[in-house]
Every structure is written in C-alpha cells, then in structure tokens.
Write an enzyme that holds these catalytic residues in place. Sequence first.
Site, PDB file in Angstrom:
ATOM      1  N   GLU B  50       0.819  -1.218   0.000  1.00 52.02           N
ATOM      2  CA  GLU B  50       0.000   0.000   0.000  1.00 52.02           C
ATOM      3  C   GLU B  50       0.852   1.267   0.000  1.00 52.02           C
ATOM      4  OE1 GLU B  50      -0.576  -2.619   1.863  1.00 52.02           O
ATOM      5  OE2 GLU B  50      -2.681  -3.208   1.640  1.00 52.02           O
ATOM      6  N   PHE B 112     -12.244  -6.852  13.584  1.00 50.36           N
ATOM      7  CA  PHE B 112     -11.146  -7.336  12.749  1.00 50.36           C
ATOM      8  C   PHE B 112     -10.754  -6.262  11.728  1.00 50.36           C
ATOM      9  CE2 PHE B 112      -9.813  -9.627   8.823  1.00 50.36           C
ATOM     10  CZ  PHE B 112      -8.576 -10.046   9.298  1.00 50.36           C
ATOM     11  N   GLN B 113      -9.482  -5.968  11.658  1.00 48.39           N
ATOM     12  CA  GLN B 113      -8.923  -4.951  10.759  1.00 48.39           C
ATOM     13  C   GLN B 113      -9.524  -3.576  10.965  1.00 48.39           C
ATOM     14  OE1 GLN B 113      -8.785  -6.668   6.742  1.00 48.39           O
ATOM     15  NE2 GLN B 113      -6.778  -7.498   7.282  1.00 48.39           N
ATOM     16  N   LYS B 162     -17.551  -0.300   5.234  1.00 47.68           N
ATOM     17  CA  LYS B 162     -17.963  -1.263   4.213  1.00 47.68           C
ATOM     18  C   LYS B 162     -19.471  -1.203   3.931  1.00 47.68           C
ATOM     19  CE  LYS B 162     -17.385  -6.012   2.765  1.00 47.68           C
ATOM     20  NZ  LYS B 162     -16.828  -7.337   3.076  1.00 47.68           N
ATOM     21  N   MET B 474      24.390   8.518   3.501  1.00 50.43           N
ATOM     22  CA  MET B 474      24.207   9.806   4.167  1.00 50.43           C
ATOM     23  C   MET B 474      24.398   9.666   5.678  1.00 50.43           C
ATOM     24  SD  MET B 474      23.892  12.918   3.639  1.00 50.43           S
ATOM     25  CE  MET B 474      23.016  13.620   2.252  1.00 50.43           C
TER      26      MET B 474
HETATM   27  C1  LIG Z   1      12.271   5.495   5.761  1.00 49.51           C
HETATM   28  C2  LIG Z   1      13.538   6.113   6.172  1.00 49.51           C
HETATM   29  N1  LIG Z   1      14.297   5.546   7.133  1.00 49.51           N
HETATM   30  C3  LIG Z   1      15.465   6.104   7.513  1.00 49.51           C
HETATM   31  C4  LIG Z   1      15.894   7.280   6.954  1.00 49.51           C
HETATM   32  C5  LIG Z   1      17.195   7.922   7.401  1.00 49.51           C
HETATM   33  N2  LIG Z   1      18.164   7.977   6.315  1.00 49.51           N
HETATM   34  C6  LIG Z   1      18.349   9.071   5.560  1.00 49.51           C
HETATM   35  S1  LIG Z   1      19.473   8.843   4.360  1.00 49.51           S
HETATM   36  C7  LIG Z   1      19.755   7.255   4.829  1.00 49.51           C
HETATM   37  C8  LIG Z   1      20.731   6.400   4.094  1.00 49.51           C
HETATM   38  C9  LIG Z   1      20.280   6.089   2.742  1.00 49.51           C
HETATM   39  O1  LIG Z   1      21.148   5.130   2.182  1.00 49.51           O
HETATM   40  P1  LIG Z   1      21.134   4.759   0.651  1.00 49.51           P
HETATM   41  O2  LIG Z   1      19.741   4.586   0.198  1.00 49.51           O
HETATM   42  O3  LIG Z   1      22.055   3.644   0.422  1.00 49.51           O
HETATM   43  O4  LIG Z   1      21.630   6.092  -0.045  1.00 49.51           O
HETATM   44  P2  LIG Z   1      23.067   6.811  -0.002  1.00 49.51           P
HETATM   45  O5  LIG Z   1      23.005   7.815   1.092  1.00 49.51           O
HETATM   46  O6  LIG Z   1      24.100   5.769   0.264  1.00 49.51           O
HETATM   47  O7  LIG Z   1      23.188   7.443  -1.329  1.00 49.51           O
HETATM   48  C10 LIG Z   1      18.973   6.932   5.930  1.00 49.51           C
HETATM   49  C11 LIG Z   1      19.002   5.634   6.625  1.00 49.51           C
HETATM   50  C12 LIG Z   1      15.057   7.853   5.979  1.00 49.51           C
HETATM   51  N3  LIG Z   1      15.359   9.012   5.380  1.00 49.51           N
HETATM   52  N4  LIG Z   1      13.906   7.256   5.594  1.00 49.51           N
END
Ligand SMILES: Cc1ncc(C[n+]2csc(CCOP(=O)(O)OP(=O)(O)O)c2C)c(N)n1
Lengths: 158, 564
Positions: B50, B112-113, B162, B474
């Site tokens: 979803e 439920f749900q 529903k 990052m």
């Molecule tokens: C759903 C979610 N969980 C955690 C984060 C925190 N977060 C921001 S950037 C990042 C790393 C992303 O890694 P990757 O997709 O490998 O990209 P890169 O930075 O290596 O280009 C994280 C964990 C987020 N932005 N969104």
Amino acid sequence: MRDERRVISVVTLNEHGVLSRISGLFAGRGYNIESLTVAPIPGTEYSHLSIETEGNERVLEQIVKQLHKLIPVLKVTDHDKETVVEKEMALVKIPMSEAIADVEALCRAYNGSIVNTGDDVFIVMVADEPKRVKNFIHVIQKYHPKEVVLSGVVAIER
Amino acid sequence: MQMTGAQMLIEALRLEGVTHVFGYPGGAVLNIYDEIYKQTHFKHYLTRHEQAAVVAADGYARSSGEVGVAIVTSGPGFTNAVTGIATAYADSTPMVIISGQVPTGLIGTDAFQEIDAVGISRPCTKHNYLVRNAAELPRIIKEAFYIAKSGRPGPVHIDIPKDVTAEEAAFVYPGEIKMKTYNPTYKGNLKQIKKAAEAIGKAKKPVFYIGGGAVLSDAGELVLEMLKATGIPAVETLMALGTVPHDNPLRLGMVGMHGSYAANMAMSEADLMIALGARFDDRVTGKLSEFAKHARIIHVDIDPSSIGKIVDIDYPIVGDLKNVLEEMIPEVKQTVNPERYETWRNTLKRYNEIHPLGYTDSDAVIKPQWVVEEVGRMLGDKAVVSTDVGQHQMWAAQFYPFSYQRQWITSGGLGTMGFGLPAALGAKVANPEKTVINFTGDGSILMNIHDLMTATEYRIPFVNVILNNNYLGMVRQWQTMFYQNRLAESVIDMQPDFVKLVEAFGGVGYRVTTKQEFREALEDAIKQDRIAMIDVVVNRDEHVLPMVPTGGALYNMILTDKEK
Ligand SMILES: Cc1ncc(C[n+]2csc(CCOP(=O)(O)OP(=O)(O)O)c2C)c(N)n1
C-alpha cells in the site's frame, strides 16, 4: 519574545471530529491549552469555542493561522484585552460545618450565590472575570472546599 | 439515480476525470473492487504494497499536476499507506486516498482490521473524512478533490465503512463546490505587491528564493519572466529544481544544507530576499539567528501560515504565485532597472568561480557525481528524474541539468527512503513518452523493491540507477564527519545480487564498475521495454559537499573534504 496569555475564539462547523482536529493541532505542535469551552451557536450549523492559551507573539500568530487552516473553521479571533469580555464560572462544594452566611456574602462579591444545599455540603456558584474567579478560589480555601470545578473561559468581542 | 456507495465512488472518479488509480484490495473494499472490476473509465494498478500505491499516485500527481488517487483497505492496508500519505503531505501533493473501514456498526468495537484511520491521518492530511452514509458520499468526494488541488494542495483522505459502500442512495454530484469555511486567497493584495516592487527597485543586492510552491502553482514561465525583467539572480530549494533551467545565467543553484557556495552566500549577503512559494525550512535557513541577517524579506505564499512562521517578513503577500507574479511583473518593469544589480551579479559570479559545485573525477573508480552528470549528458531534458533519499538524492539535485518543472520528483519534506521506485512508476504512467530515471541507493532501493513486480506486470519500463556504496551513505557521512567515524549500523556488507534480483522480477539488470560499462548499460537499459536496474559500484567514501552542518550558519560551509 515574552509569553502572553490569550483567549482565542473559534467559530467552526458543528461536525463530528472537529474538536479532535483542534485539540490535535495544539497537541501536535506543542501549544498549550489552559482551558477550552465549546457549545453550539443557537440557530446555526456552527459552534463557538473559547480557547485560553499561552505563548509568545510568533506562537500565538501561528495558533491563529493554523486554526484558520483547518477546513471546517469559519472564523478565528485573537482577542486582545481591550476588545473582549471574558467570563468564567466556578462551582465549589463546601462542608455544611463552615460558616454559610460568610460564604454567601463572599460569593455575592464575586457575582455568585448558593445554588444547592444538601445534608453535608452546600454548593456555590460564581461567574466573573477569570482573574477574579482565580482570586475567589484563593479566598474560598478558608472554608475548606471539598471540590472545585471551573468552566473554562468564555469570551465575546465587545 | 440510485446507486450503491461503491458505484458512487466509481462514478465520482469518472466525473473527476480520473484515468489512473493505484491500490490494493482487501475485505473492507471488496464492494469497491467489485465495481472497479466492472468499469472501464480508469485503469487500476495493483501495486505490491500500500505504501507503493500511495507513492505511485504521488509520483503520478507530481509529474503531471493532476490529483493522484489511491485505494487501500482498512486496518493494515491503511497503516501501510500512512508513510506515503505523510510524504505527500510534507510536499503538498494533491491526492485523494480512499480507505475501507469496518462496517459502521462495528466501529469502536476493535473489530477485525479496524483502526481509527481518520485519527491517524488527521495530522498528515490536508483534510479527512469518515463517511457516515452513502447519501453524503458524492459531496464528500467532490469536496475532497476540490480541497486536494485548491489553495496549498495536499492529500485528502476518505475513510468509507464497508456498509456504506453497499448502501443505496440517490447519486447527486455537486457541479461546483462552495465552502463557507474554506476559501483560499488567490489574488495578492495589489498595494502590497506595489510596495514589494518598490522595495525591489531600491535594493542593491536582491535575490529570488524559489520554493516548491513555484512548481505547485505551475508558475515556472512567470518566474523566468520575472528573472528576466529584473536581472535578479535566483536560488532554488530542493523542491523547486527545474523551475530555473540549468543554463539560465541568473541561476545560482540549490540553496541550503547542500546548496552551492554562491547560492548560500547570496542568501547570506542579500539586502532583499524575495521568497516565492518557499517555506524557510530548517534545511534551507541553517542557524536562524544568522539567516539573511542583512535582508528585508518579501514572502509570497498561498498558505498564510507559512508566512512569518520561521522568520519575520517585511512584505507578506498571500496569494497564488502565478496570480501574484502576473501582477508584480508589470510593476517591477516600472521600478526596476536590471543594470542596477550588475555589481551584485558580478560578486555572485565570482563566488561561483571561486567555489563552483564540483568533485574530483577519477578513471580508476566511478564517482557517483559523474554518474548523475553522465545521465544528464545522455538524457538531459528527455528524462524525468525521481530519487530516493540519501547522498544520491543530493548528488542528483546538484548535478543533474534540469530544464523544466515536474522533471524532478523527490521526497523533500519527509525524506522518505523507498519513495523513488514507486514514484518513478507513477511518473512513467503519467509520462509514457518520457524516459524515467530513478537515482537510488543500495539502502533505499530495498524499501519498496517489491514494486518491481508492478512495473513488470503493467509493462512500465524505467531505469533504476543504484549508486551503490555499500553504505547507508548519508548516515555514514554524518558519522564520519560528526561522530569520529563510528559507523553504527550504516555499513551494508550484505547485499542481494541486484542483477539476479531484478531478473527474478522479470526485468533486466546490469552491474557496472567502469564508466564505459555504465554508458553501455544505460544505453541498453533505456531501449528496453521492461524495468531495468543498473547497479553502479561507486567510490564508497565520497561526501556530499558543500555542507552546512546542522545548526551552523548558512555561510559557514564545509567546502572540501580536508576541512572536516
Ligand atoms: C524510511 C527512512 N528511514 C530512515 C531514513 C534515514 N536515512 C536518511 S538517508 C539514509 C541512508 C540512505 O542510504 P542509501 O539509500 O544507500 O543512499 P546513499 O546515502 O548511500 O546514497 C537513511 C538511513 C530515511 N530518510 N527514511
């Protein structure tokens, strides 16, 4: 910026869920609600809320704007002191053993009266400006109140 | 005409001109799906989660300007959708999300749900509804579409029990919506506009600060006309990219935490800032007490609550950017002589020469920035670009040569990993003639990977470019820079074989380690009529620069790796 107390009036469509939109807005943004009163506006599809809150100028401005942003909200008025009449009501339960005549005299000074008597307790009501009601609550302590209930502030523009 | 609630929904979607819907069925929406089965007005895409349905609808909306529509079931169907809804809310995407609910009589019984869906969506939607009977459904749908796309756009959620979908009532679809309590201001106050135009004429170092509102309002052409009429340089937020084409001489680039030196310095030294549909996000302003210290500020926004929320505004103008610019351009033509800012433009040009956006390229390893540039060189304005969240997102923002609005689709406000793939899917559905590229990371791509299946099932070809650094890059960058390189849970040694993975979903995969391999892979991938994934092994330790450390002043940028 200093924190200020303020009463904000909100006119909103009287539909389900609207109160949770408003209280959720305050909770989610960390704004403070001192008191909140709400009742339908007679003969309309709207309700009137008086919200007593506190915050600095920027916060108060945001509160007003965010309230306004809610879809069912028709009107938001941020009252400054000069243009608004504020009232609050208090109900106080006092033991019969206390000097009832003294209490009655005191209530009269705060726009109130005895509204109910029982075997052990009697109940007084005062309705006055919020500051004076606060004062009343302070003074009435002498008579060992068993319970105090405040209505919250209601406000109307002059 | 008498109709069931489910039939009403289909009919209302038809009347709203909806042609594409993304969703996932379940018990509470069985009546709705039965009607979807019978109808031919719109195409329904079954995503594999979803969240992906909502994000695909979001990508569809962002890339087309239409209202995105998603349908999910009650309980877990709805809660899975929440991240997508919140993502759309943070970036003001116009969307209508329909969820099923348990029958009216069971609400409140922990059936439920059952979940209090409107309770959950309240803080992450522009508005929401719990429908109580079929008779009110047509009005609610009409209102929902109207609210979603008017004023400051946003997602609107409709929760339908529903029994309401089975209940019959008269279908009366309102022709026009007039809501006493909701009336966005479109026209700016002319007096204020004149005052602003005068202030622009008197300024010595003015700068345009352009935000996502410029995209939402489709004000791109007018923004460019404004730039041309005044000769005033412009910075863009992450959300505005594409508004000022990459080759426009007045473009200073992206502003904020990873903004260009020239853009951030322009903001810091300006004596007048003209904010057009921007909201002074903390990733843009840096340390507030140091932000735009010398500037008076004009702020045009359709959302009054955006004005004065973060910084004090000298010239607030509430209105739709397009309308306001239409009125402001003739005014500035009276008050402004573009020559006036020549010295200022030269100062900024010099800033850009001293510290241009850049990186040290290499032939031994692939630099992630090079990948973005190379895609830009090969595809340029032929591609719509989506991203996930992380370093790759910032590099895509910094180095892709954008030419027009809605070419760039990214989760800016919420920063939702997993956004890129479903968003690209939605963007491709909306723009079948365009190539769609999703720049992603080895972390993010796995967050909605299941939707490769949707792409295969419906033959929605686009190219996922993984800038694979074996890191949550990052996070790793912050740990390196601010946590003495303690890499807590950011090293991704364990990875799937991305080539096999995409093949298993019916797509085509490439793993590349050299520039030449990358070029060949991309050329091949864009010719495919199926989903593609290029796993690019990039230099691991690259940093996104410049960087304004959180809480630092915008003008205090870390510019090179040596400074950290
Ligand atoms: C759903 C979610 N969980 C955690 C984060 C925190 N977060 C921001 S950037 C990042 C790393 C992303 O890694 P990757 O997709 O490998 O990209 P890169 O930075 O290596 O280009 C994280 C964990 C987020 N932005 N969104």
